[in-house]
Design a protein around this motif. Structure first.
Motif, PDB file in Angstrom:
ATOM      1  N   GLU A  68       6.166  -2.329   6.457  1.00 63.51           N
ATOM      2  CA  GLU A  68       7.167  -2.794   6.671  1.00 63.51           C
ATOM      3  C   GLU A  68       7.994  -1.882   6.315  1.00 63.51           C
ATOM      4  O   GLU A  68       9.446  -2.360   7.280  1.00 63.51           O
ATOM      5  N   ILE A  69       8.095  -0.924   5.748  1.00 61.56           N
ATOM      6  CA  ILE A  69       9.228   0.384   5.595  1.00 61.56           C
ATOM      7  C   ILE A  69       9.185   0.628   7.080  1.00 61.56           C
ATOM      8  O   ILE A  69      10.023   1.151   8.124  1.00 61.56           O
ATOM      9  N   ASN A  70       7.884   0.951   6.867  1.00 61.19           N
ATOM     10  CA  ASN A  70       7.169   1.695   8.309  1.00 61.19           C
ATOM     11  C   ASN A  70       8.125   3.004   9.064  1.00 61.19           C
ATOM     12  O   ASN A  70       8.082   3.654  10.254  1.00 61.19           O
ATOM     13  N   TYR A 108     -14.941   1.965  -2.799  1.00 62.79           N
ATOM     14  CA  TYR A 108     -13.395   1.860  -1.294  1.00 62.79           C
ATOM     15  C   TYR A 108     -12.864   0.577  -1.288  1.00 62.79           C
ATOM     16  O   TYR A 108     -13.926  -0.168  -0.009  1.00 62.79           O
ATOM     17  N   LYS A 109     -11.431   0.781  -0.394  1.00 64.48           N
ATOM     18  CA  LYS A 109     -11.702  -0.370   0.081  1.00 64.48           C
ATOM     19  C   LYS A 109     -10.566  -0.087   1.168  1.00 64.48           C
ATOM     20  O   LYS A 109      -9.060   0.759   0.523  1.00 64.48           O
ATOM     21  N   GLN A 110     -10.369  -0.727   1.957  1.00 63.26           N
ATOM     22  CA  GLN A 110      -9.616  -0.143   3.352  1.00 63.26           C
ATOM     23  C   GLN A 110      -8.411  -0.977   2.980  1.00 63.26           C
ATOM     24  O   GLN A 110      -7.286  -1.499   3.103  1.00 63.26           O
ATOM     25  N   GLY A 111      -7.159  -0.025   2.569  1.00 59.19           N
ATOM     26  CA  GLY A 111      -5.715   0.225   3.009  1.00 59.19           C
ATOM     27  C   GLY A 111      -5.565   1.427   1.657  1.00 59.19           C
ATOM     28  O   GLY A 111      -4.533   2.436   2.051  1.00 59.19           O
ATOM     29  N   ILE A 112      -6.164   1.895   0.206  1.00 55.25           N
ATOM     30  CA  ILE A 112      -5.852   2.640   0.130  1.00 55.25           C
ATOM     31  C   ILE A 112      -6.126   3.789  -0.045  1.00 55.25           C
ATOM     32  O   ILE A 112      -5.062   5.143  -0.105  1.00 55.25           O
ATOM     33  N   HIS A 113      -6.467   3.915   1.801  1.00 55.33           N
ATOM     34  CA  HIS A 113      -6.316   5.646   2.149  1.00 55.33           C
ATOM     35  C   HIS A 113      -4.256   5.440   2.393  1.00 55.33           C
ATOM     36  O   HIS A 113      -5.023   6.687   2.532  1.00 55.33           O
ATOM     37  N   GLU A 114      -3.973   4.496   3.083  1.00 54.58           N
ATOM     38  CA  GLU A 114      -2.548   4.633   3.569  1.00 54.58           C
ATOM     39  C   GLU A 114      -1.470   5.212   2.270  1.00 54.58           C
ATOM     40  O   GLU A 114      -0.937   5.260   2.129  1.00 54.58           O
ATOM     41  N   ASP A 166     -11.142   5.389   8.403  1.00 51.12           N
ATOM     42  CA  ASP A 166      -9.749   4.984   8.337  1.00 51.12           C
ATOM     43  C   ASP A 166      -9.333   5.764   7.897  1.00 51.12           C
ATOM     44  O   ASP A 166      -8.246   6.177   8.699  1.00 51.12           O
ATOM     45  N   ILE A 167      -9.093   7.229   7.898  1.00 49.98           N
ATOM     46  CA  ILE A 167      -8.499   8.745   7.822  1.00 49.98           C
ATOM     47  C   ILE A 167      -8.438   8.710   9.496  1.00 49.98           C
ATOM     48  O   ILE A 167      -7.461   9.112   9.304  1.00 49.98           O
ATOM     49  N   GLU A 168      -9.316   8.557   9.776  1.00 48.14           N
ATOM     50  CA  GLU A 168      -8.939   9.435  11.598  1.00 48.14           C
ATOM     51  C   GLU A 168      -7.916   8.118  12.014  1.00 48.14           C
ATOM     52  O   GLU A 168      -7.665   9.083  13.122  1.00 48.14           O
ATOM     53  N   ARG A 169      -7.001   6.963  11.426  1.00 53.70           N
ATOM     54  CA  ARG A 169      -6.317   6.128  12.411  1.00 53.70           C
ATOM     55  C   ARG A 169      -5.260   6.425  11.023  1.00 53.70           C
ATOM     56  O   ARG A 169      -4.349   5.274  11.691  1.00 53.70           O
ATOM     57  N   LEU A 170      -5.437   7.154  10.159  1.00 44.79           N
ATOM     58  CA  LEU A 170      -4.338   7.558   9.196  1.00 44.79           C
ATOM     59  C   LEU A 170      -2.775   7.739   9.401  1.00 44.79           C
ATOM     60  O   LEU A 170      -3.173   8.824  10.525  1.00 44.79           O
ATOM     61  N   PHE A 171      -1.673   6.689   9.928  1.00 47.65           N
ATOM     62  CA  PHE A 171      -0.642   7.418  10.589  1.00 47.65           C
ATOM     63  C   PHE A 171      -0.802   8.599  11.568  1.00 47.65           C
ATOM     64  O   PHE A 171      -0.365   9.257  11.809  1.00 47.65           O
ATOM     65  N   LYS A 216      -7.937  19.457   8.762  1.00 51.32           N
ATOM     66  CA  LYS A 216      -8.475  21.043   6.973  1.00 51.32           C
ATOM     67  C   LYS A 216      -7.493  19.814   6.053  1.00 51.32           C
ATOM     68  O   LYS A 216      -8.202  19.153   5.436  1.00 51.32           O
ATOM     69  N   HIS A 217      -6.759  18.520   6.531  1.00 47.24           N
ATOM     70  CA  HIS A 217      -5.216  17.530   5.919  1.00 47.24           C
ATOM     71  C   HIS A 217      -7.019  15.878   5.768  1.00 47.24           C
ATOM     72  O   HIS A 217      -7.071  15.969   4.410  1.00 47.24           O
ATOM     73  N   ARG A 218      -7.623  16.136   6.523  1.00 50.15           N
ATOM     74  CA  ARG A 218      -8.145  15.065   6.786  1.00 50.15           C
ATOM     75  C   ARG A 218      -8.999  15.350   5.742  1.00 50.15           C
ATOM     76  O   ARG A 218      -9.733  14.341   4.482  1.00 50.15           O
ATOM     77  N   LYS A 219      -9.767  16.618   5.875  1.00 52.76           N
ATOM     78  CA  LYS A 219     -11.590  16.398   5.160  1.00 52.76           C
ATOM     79  C   LYS A 219     -10.445  16.956   3.058  1.00 52.76           C
ATOM     80  O   LYS A 219     -11.414  15.793   2.149  1.00 52.76           O
ATOM     81  N   GLN A 220      -9.105  16.881   3.352  1.00 53.23           N
ATOM     82  CA  GLN A 220      -8.945  16.959   1.586  1.00 53.23           C
ATOM     83  C   GLN A 220      -8.960  15.739   0.631  1.00 53.23           C
ATOM     84  O   GLN A 220      -9.274  15.107   0.385  1.00 53.23           O
TER      85      GLN A 220
END
Length: 507
Positions: A309-311, A192-198, A156-161, A171-175
């Motif tokens: 939605e704010i995107n 862990y639930k998908q979505g909270i990573h955002e 999920d972090i790989e696909r974040l924003f 460095k940011h991803r690992k933290q």
């Protein structure tokens, strides 16, 4: 110097609001303390509201220490299985190297000399590698399940924003991965639930931008050292964990939207009730005419707190400034429902003139910032492309939230919102027995075509994209049962208004 700028901003803010956290929150809510302010600091707002809960600088150190020591201990007790990854993975760490790094600096967060001495004695007795192996076997969960959890978070972090280069940095991803892993292991009932990573990513993005490397030798002033400690990048993960947990757990987001399917369905049902009370036309169009159940689109709105939605990260961050400064974080789930109601009223025309697929597409890709090319679109309508407009939506939602237990007040506020967002829109409905279609016309009498109480006309109706608003018994109220229910609701509204007028009458 960066340190001087940070200190200056904080001192100006503290002096401006007389050291009162309530005054700062009010200033944020009213749009006074924003990016337009020369001494604005988002990190200061989020950390003082969610962690130290005060603008009294002398109280920050002790409260920061209390919150940071929690994550410090949790991260030492929860071993992230980096060593179980494939050797070619950028986050892979050999077990021996990880054992050595896990003991390095383990007491830096504690100021207690006795704790340091006891920790040093422990390190001289225990072998670091065997200690880490022991923790891995006792922290709960099998090796395979821990690895699966880590891999799910990493995916999920790989696909974040994806549009933000900031999140391409390992460095940011690992933290982010570490904080999510520790949080998930501490909340095993939810996991862990998908979505909270955002949500975590949005908080991290803002915290990192203002965090600094602190050189304590550059100042000896105690207050200045305390201010720099608040911005200290060394404790970024600690403060990130605390703010995230405060929002997700303290704000009721986890228990309402992530805990179980039952609680999520209850939240959706409550949203439907609120929508019906505020805008009956949108409610009956979506749920009865189009049969577009809220479950098909609203889950993401709830779980991501409208960030999709704010995107836009900057706009979402401004929206979070307002969220974090609400009087009570526990109101956020219900406040979300009313925010969505306001967003629906904003695109009411498109909902009324669209079919099932068009409305579903509209809701799944909400046009918060898309430009409007149609010259016939409402002249009074404004695209939400500024912090002010986002704050306007939240303020409207908060007014609804404050009257959530008063049906008549919600109805009246719904009228005001329609006048605000849809000043030229008029909707008429026919309840004739024949399933024929009749055009809305100002020449028709109110007896021939009764209007919804929330849709009184004002001025001439506006033609929009050459579409006519057509409502009949066949296409809006599809059964006599629905018609009777609708008429009953209208009668109740009228009775409530009549009672209110009687109560307010001086006689």
């Amino acid at each position: 110097m960066i340190e001087d700028k940070v200190i200056s901003r904080v001192l100006l803010t503290v002096n401006k609001y007389s050291g009162e956290i309530s005054s700062l929150k009010t200033a944020v809510s009213q749009g006074e303390y924003t990016l337009d302010c020369s001494y604005y600091s988002r990190l200061l707002v989020w950390k003082t509201v969610a962690i130290v809960e005060t603008l009294q600088i002398t109280e920050w150190d002790s409260k920061l220490h209390s919150s940071r020591v929690v994550y410090h201990q949790l991260s030492k007790d929860t071993i992230v299985p980096w060593h179980s990854l494939e050797p070619d993975n950028p986050f892979y760490v050999p077990l021996a190297a990880f054992a050595a790094s896990s003991t390095k600096g383990r007491t830096t967060i504690s100021s207690s000399r006795s704790l340091k001495r006891s920790a040093q004695r422990e390190l001289t007795i225990n072998d670091p590698l065997s200690e880490v192996e022991q923790k891995i076997s006792t922290t709960g969960g099998s090796h395979d399940s821990d690895l699966e959890l880590l891999q799910a978070i990493m995916m999920d972090i790989e696909r974040l924003f994806p549009g933000e280069e900031f999140f391409r940095d390992d460095k940011h991803r690992k933290q982010l991965i570490e904080v999510l892993y520790v949080w998930s292991k501490c909340n095993l009932s939810i996991g862990y639930k998908q979505g909270i990573h955002e949500i975590l990513g949005l908080i991290y993005f803002n915290m990192y931008k203002e965090s600094i490397q602190v050189d304590k030798s550059k100042t000896t002033d105690k207050n200045e050292l305390t201010i720099l400690n608040l911005y200290n990048q060394q404790y970024l993960k600690h403060d990130l964990f605390t703010i995230f947990n405060k929002f997700m757990v303290g704000g009721g987001i986890i228990t309402t939207y992530y805990d179980s399917e039952r609680t999520l369905i209850e939240a959706i049902d409550q949203f439907n009730v609120y929508l019906m009370k505020v805008d009956q036309v949108v409610y009956y169009t979506l749920l009865h005419k189009l049969k577009l159940e809220s479950q098909l689109w609203i889950m993401r709105y709830f779980r991501l707190l409208l960030s999709r939605e704010i995107n836009d990260l900057n706009q979402s961050s401004a929206y979070w400034d307002l969220l974090i400064c609400t009087p009570n974080l526990s109101c956020i789930p219900e406040l979300m429902s009313f925010c969505i109601v306001v967003l629906l009223i904003r695109v009411k025309h498109d909902i009324l003139t669209g079919d099932f697929s068009e409305c579903l597409e509209l809701l799944l890709h909400y046009p918060l910032q898309e430009p409007i090319d149609d010259p016939n679109y409402f002249q009074s309508f404004q695209v939400l492309n500024s912090t002010f407009m986002i704050g306007d939506i939240l303020n409207d939602a908060f007014k609804l939230y404050e009257q959530r237990s008063h049906d008549l007040k919600l109805y009246e506020l719904g009228l005001k919102l329609n006048k605000k967002y849809n000043p030229n829109l008029r909707v008429s409905m026919s309840f004739s027995s024949a399933p024929t279609t009749r055009e809305s016309s100002p020449a028709k009498s109110s007896m021939d075509k009764p209007r919804l109480p929330s849709e009184e006309p004002k001025g001439e109706p506006t033609q929009i994209s050459n579409k006519k608003l057509k409502y009949t018994q066949a296409n809006l109220i599809e059964s006599r049962a629905n018609q009777a229910q609708f008429e009953k609701m209208r009668m109740e509204m009228r009775l409530k208004k009549k009672v209110q007028q009687m109560l307010n009458s001086p006689n």
